[in-house]
Design a protein around this motif. Structure first.
Motif, PDB file in Angstrom:
ATOM      1  N   TRP A 118      48.535  97.789   5.424  1.00 41.57           N
ATOM      2  CA  TRP A 118      49.930  97.996   5.833  1.00 41.57           C
ATOM      3  C   TRP A 118      50.692  96.664   5.853  1.00 41.57           C
ATOM      4  O   TRP A 118      51.832  96.594   5.392  1.00 41.57           O
ATOM      5  N   LEU A 119      50.061  95.619   6.383  1.00 44.84           N
ATOM      6  CA  LEU A 119      50.718  94.314   6.392  1.00 44.84           C
ATOM      7  C   LEU A 119      50.951  93.796   4.987  1.00 44.84           C
ATOM      8  O   LEU A 119      52.004  93.210   4.691  1.00 44.84           O
ATOM      9  N   LEU A 120      49.989  93.997   4.099  1.00 43.86           N
ATOM     10  CA  LEU A 120      50.154  93.567   2.716  1.00 43.86           C
ATOM     11  C   LEU A 120      51.225  94.394   2.020  1.00 43.86           C
ATOM     12  O   LEU A 120      51.966  93.881   1.170  1.00 43.86           O
ATOM     13  N   ALA A 121      51.333  95.663   2.390  1.00 39.80           N
ATOM     14  CA  ALA A 121      52.394  96.498   1.830  1.00 39.80           C
ATOM     15  C   ALA A 121      53.769  95.959   2.221  1.00 39.80           C
ATOM     16  O   ALA A 121      54.712  95.989   1.420  1.00 39.80           O
ATOM     17  N   ALA A 122      53.891  95.432   3.446  1.00 40.92           N
ATOM     18  CA  ALA A 122      55.169  94.832   3.860  1.00 40.92           C
ATOM     19  C   ALA A 122      55.496  93.616   3.004  1.00 40.92           C
ATOM     20  O   ALA A 122      56.670  93.394   2.649  1.00 40.92           O
ATOM     21  N   ASP A 123      54.491  92.819   2.647  1.00 39.12           N
ATOM     22  CA  ASP A 123      54.734  91.676   1.758  1.00 39.12           C
ATOM     23  C   ASP A 123      55.171  92.145   0.377  1.00 39.12           C
ATOM     24  O   ASP A 123      56.049  91.542  -0.254  1.00 39.12           O
ATOM     25  N   LEU A 124      54.552  93.204  -0.127  1.00 38.49           N
ATOM     26  CA  LEU A 124      54.954  93.743  -1.427  1.00 38.49           C
ATOM     27  C   LEU A 124      56.387  94.269  -1.375  1.00 38.49           C
ATOM     28  O   LEU A 124      57.163  94.070  -2.320  1.00 38.49           O
ATOM     29  N   ALA A 125      56.745  94.939  -0.289  1.00 50.50           N
ATOM     30  CA  ALA A 125      58.108  95.442  -0.162  1.00 50.50           C
ATOM     31  C   ALA A 125      59.111  94.299  -0.137  1.00 50.50           C
ATOM     32  O   ALA A 125      60.189  94.387  -0.746  1.00 50.50           O
ATOM     33  N   SER A 126      58.763  93.201   0.556  1.00 45.97           N
ATOM     34  CA  SER A 126      59.664  92.037   0.587  1.00 45.97           C
ATOM     35  C   SER A 126      59.831  91.448  -0.808  1.00 45.97           C
ATOM     36  O   SER A 126      60.937  91.029  -1.184  1.00 45.97           O
TER      37      SER A 126
END
Length: 981
Positions: A118-126
């Motif tokens: 989930w945290l890595l998904a936030a980086d991808l979204a950014s």
């Protein structure tokens, strides 16, 4: 084209309100009929308040105020919003991205648990949002960024980013959705197209922002060409020349405003300035000080730098910085009506300052908010998840039960009382077995239902409360939505009291409502995630709460009717852009804090970002520099604060502060007096050393009975005997002491006792396996956790093998003992002194010559030879004196020839033997005992405490803490009286 700017140092929002009225008057339109575009929601809210303030309480119709980042919520070009696909919800986007990451099965370094995914998904979204603002295609941009000559791990990164270049676009197309930022950019272009073809009849004013976003620049350019349109560029420097602006690096404070002015095609002479200020000299000083390196020759030009109102606060460390800032803010309240604010990007410093202000009874309004994860209801959920994932380990369980919101159906005071009883009864010392069953087993073993009925009722309520979560935690894998449903059910039950339902307490006030709203949005997205192991629940919960902020009235939480002080505030950089005050303190002016390090992000290096078409990380420094520049001009008095040390390491002052001091040369910024106040506040004028305690209880209260292990304590630290045997104070065992050495010693002693009782003086061939079986039986009686069993069993096996080999070898060189006694308890009464010495000998052997050998088992360290013969460790010599006096019974009366220690750690060296000749030691120990007993029978004899250990590796004992030895046991030079008189 009308390009407007507000003079640096002029109150920004009031000037913007006046500018709007002037613009509407020039257009011949009423001020309530028009549109104002602002960069952020915060700016829109503050401008609304500024209009109402300017109206002085009169009823007022406001123009339409719309933030550029919320065009999707309030679309201006309605046709554009209707023809575009809807934006995917932010939680749903993260859930789907996390699922795509998990589907990689760990390839290319992808995580395999939901929380990190989930945290890595936030980086991808950014990354996707950044690319869409820059209007680049990530597929072609990333392919151009990674060259064949680069290291192989960059190619792995590119393969991983296939999630956002291939899988994610396919998902959006399949479901008819758009990324939120892509939709925002399309709406801006739709608005610009509509204005170009159908200019609005009402006045339009756009406040520039987002210099790095092409769609924003196009919309601003269109607004500037409207006959009734106007553009305002915030933070523009009137001293910046056109030729200088063209070559500004991205890290310069004017890089953003200059880029907007250049995009609008306006020269500096075409800018219309508004607002009045008395800080033009300071603005010139800052402009000169922050020039790019290739323009520093301007420092040689003759001009009079005006630093009036500027001061600095060079603190030693973060604590001193926070205290000095709080004192400066407190001092500002001495001037009636003066408003003061701290501006800092350092949330840790802001929290420290808020705590220091609280000591003065001041609650500061922190407009940056509070992390949602750190609010009381969120902390309760996190503690509950961690306690469940650890099998109700003692420390996580107590942290949960001592949370202020926990009631378990009782009054809060009763819940705290029963929690303390549960701690004392079940959770100190060796931890119980995992889960509710282990806790119940420990309670049944250590307490009685008749003697502690309230504790048993509390345990039953706790079992019912945690049962929903305990059931799901026992599963192998479950959907995250099921885990969170059970977590919330148990949390609401935990929060219930005798008069208030759990949900009414858990979701109350601003933080409870914010948490409920956030979790509701998250729970709608969780079904998109694959099944996860229950042990990952704490990490997933932390990931779901990361980045969320609640802006509530923190002062009212648990503080009755206390509210924020109306004249003291704490602002983040975003909040400070449109604010002003009479005193502003810029805190945390250290490199890598303000400005933060130019981070290219987790995906690409700086050169790769440039080749891909993404912005240089120096844009972030430029924005931070602009925030610094504007904040320095937002108040008549400004204090620049930094700490010389951060996180136990030297810290470099911010480049802007260094430049200012360098430019001022011999007349550096003056030091604010708050720094001196901070240095003095904890240093009294006079230090009076505390006297060493000398308790002298009546003889009738002094102990008439001690054990052999307490005699050395009576001699070396009498205060410990006073506290433990007269005051009956005992230190509590550590909470959940996993490596509890005493339990291991009990198991070893119990196993050897059982074997000697079984075998007597014989030693058969299977004695070693028998000993191991006795160890195993003794271990089973201790309810030891599985991890501790796995650690101890090999050690016990090594001890059994060593003792077996030792006994066999001893019998080959000498006849076996005539008799062996194990765990012999004895009492030696001294009638002349009315005193009894008690002791328990681990093992006593009657040798062939009739004399005795006393043997002691040690699983830890053993005293040295000189310690025993010199009676520094008198335990075994005292036992020899007891044996000679017949204290262990007539069968074991006699002189002792040998004192022996078996050290049995069970590690690489399973056991060692230390033999000491006992000749004369019994008599010496007897004399020591009689002397001590007679001495403490004197009514004038006190029980002084031992001094503190001077060696840094020796910690104070609990009784030394009780005697406050740290106060009176300091070296003499540390207690020098500071008063010259």
């Amino acid at each position: 084209m009308t390009i407007n700017a507000i003079r640096p140092g002029a109150p920004y929002l009031p000037a913007l309100v006046r500018l709007w009225h002037q613009h509407c008057a020039a257009c011949g339109q009423p001020p309530d009929d028009g549109l104002i575009l602002l960069p952020t929601r915060r700016a829109a809210r503050e401008l609304s308040h500024a209009f109402l303030t300017a109206a002085a309480g009169r009823a007022l119709l406001l123009p339409r105020i719309v933030p550029l980042g919320a065009l999707d919520e309030a679309p201006l070009a309605l046709a554009g919003s209707l023809t575009l696909p809807p934006a995917i919800a932010a939680p749903h986007r993260l859930a789907v991205l996390a699922k795509l990451i998990l589907a990689m099965g760990g390839a290319n370094g992808a995580p395999t648990s939901t929380g990190p995914a989930w945290l890595l998904a936030a980086d991808l979204a950014s990354l996707m949002d950044e690319a869409e603002r820059a209007e680049i295609d990530l597929g072609t941009g990333l392919a151009a960024a990674v060259e064949a000559a680069h290291a192989a791990h960059w190619q792995k990164t590119l393969d991983f980013l296939g999630i956002v270049t291939r899988a994610w676009p396919d998902y959006l197309a399949e479901h008819g959705l758009m990324n939120p930022v892509a939709r925002q950019m399309r709406l801006m272009d739709a608005q610009a197209t509509l204005w170009a073809s159908h200019p609005p009849a009402q006045p339009v004013m756009a406040v520039a922002g987002g210099a790095d976003i092409p769609a924003v620049r196009r919309l601003l350019a269109t607004a500037a060409t409207l006959s009734n349109g106007a553009v305002v560029i915030p933070g523009l420097d009137p001293d910046l020349r056109d030729d200088d602006a063209a070559a500004l690096p991205h890290s310069h404070p004017q890089a953003g405003p200059a880029a907007i002015r250049h995009a609008l095609g306006a020269a500096s002479a075409e800018v219309v300035w508004h607002g009045e200020t008395a800080l033009t000299g300071r603005a010139t000083l800052l402009s000169r000080a922050l020039l790019p390196a290739d323009q520093l020759d301007a420092w040689r030009q003759v001009f009079a730098p005006e630093a009036d109102g500027l001061s600095q606060l060079p603190a030693t460390d973060l604590r001193e910085e926070a205290l000095a800032i709080a004192l400066a803010l407190r001092d500002a309240l001495e001037t009636p009506g003066l408003r003061a604010a701290l501006v800092t990007p350092d949330r840790a410093l802001a929290a420290r300052v808020a705590c220091e202000l609280d000591l003065f009874g001041i609650i500061a309004d922190d407009s940056a908010g509070e992390p949602l994860a750190e609010t009381p209801p969120a902390v309760l959920l996190r503690l509950l998840a961690r306690a469940a994932a650890t099998g109700l380990a003692p420390v996580p369980l107590l942290a949960l039960l001592k949370h202020p919101l926990v009631g378990v159906g009782l009054a809060p005071e009763a819940a705290r009382q029963q929690t303390r009883a549960l701690e004392i009864t079940c959770l100190r010392g060796a931890p119980p077995l995992a889960g509710l069953a282990g806790l119940r087993q420990r309670l049944d073993a250590r307490a009685t239902a008749d003697g502690q009925p309230e504790l048993f009722a509390f345990m039953a309520a706790l079992e019912a409360t945690l049962a929903p979560l305990a059931r799901v935690m026992s599963a192998v894998a479950l959907p995250p939505s099921d885990l969170f449903a059970a977590l919330i059910i148990s949390a609401e039950a935990l929060a219930a009291t005798d008069d208030t339902p759990g949900p009414a307490r858990l979701w109350a006030q601003e933080e409870g409502e914010a948490l409920a709203t956030h979790l509701t949005e998250i729970l709608e997205a969780l079904p998109a995630l694959p099944d996860d192991t229950p042990s990952g629940l704490p990490m997933l919960l932390d990931a779901l709460l990361a980045g969320a902020v609640v802006r509530g009235r923190r002062a009212q939480r648990g503080r009755g009717d206390v509210t924020e002080h109306p004249r003291i505030a704490i602002w983040g950089l975003l909040e400070a852009r449109l604010q002003d005050a009479d005193l502003i303190i810029l805190g945390g002016l250290s490199e890598d804090v303000w400005p933060a390090a130019a981070d290219p992000g987790p995906w690409l290096s700086r050169p790769m970002r440039i080749r891909a078409g993404l912005l240089s990380p120096e844009w972030q420094i430029g924005q931070a520099a602009q925030d610094f520049w504007q904040a320095c001009l937002a108040a008549p008095r400004v204090v620049l604060s930094h700490a010389a040390r951060r996180a136990r390491a030297p810290a470099v002052p911010s480049r802007w502060l260094t430049r200012l001091n360098a430019m001022l040369a011999g007349s550096q910024l003056p030091i604010h007096p708050a720094l001196g106040w901070a240095k003095q506040i904890d240093h009294p004028a006079r230090v009076v050393p505390t006297a060493r305690p000398l308790p002298c209880p009546p003889v009738s209260h002094r102990p008439k009975r001690l054990s052999v292990t307490e005699i050395a304590t009576l001699r070396d630290d009498p205060y410990q005997i006073y506290a433990s045997r007269i005051l009956h104070l005992r230190p509590l065992d550590p909470i959940g002491d996993i490596a509890h050495a005493a339990i291991f010693g009990i198991v070893v002693h119990a196993g050897l006792h059982a074997l000697i009782k079984e075998l007597g003086t014989t030693w058969p061939k299977d004695a070693g396996p028998r000993l191991m079986r006795h160890f195993t039986t003794a271990l089973g009686l201790q309810s030891v956790r599985q991890d501790l069993l796995a650690w101890w069993q090999p050690r016990l096996a090594a001890i059994a093998d060593w003792i077996d080999a030792r006994e066999i070898a001893q019998r080959q060189t000498a006849p076996p003992p005539a008799a062996i006694g194990a765990e012999l308890a004895g009492q030696w009464h001294l009638p002349d002194h009315d005193f009894t010495l008690s002791g328990r000998a681990d093992r006593v052997e009657r040798l062939a010559d009739g004399r005795l050998r006393i043997l002691d088992y040690k699983t830890g360290s053993v005293p040295g030879h000189s310690d025993v013969t010199g009676l520094a460790a008198p335990q075994l010599p005292l036992e020899a004196a007891m044996a000679e006096a017949g204290a262990f019974g007539p069968d074991w009366q006699g002189r002792t020839s040998s004192l022996t220690y078996w050290r049995l750690p069970g590690t690489r060296e399973a056991g060692t033997v230390s033999d000491i000749a006992a000749e004369g030691l019994a008599e010496a120990a007897s004399a020591l005992l009689v002397g001590l007993v007679a001495g403490f029978a004197d009514p004038a004899r006190a029980y002084p405490p031992a001094g503190i250990a001077l060696r840094p590796d020796q910690a104070m004992t609990p009784y030394q803490h009780l005697a406050r030895a740290g106060e009176w046991g300091r070296p003499a030079e540390a207690a020098i009286n500071d008063d010259p008189a």
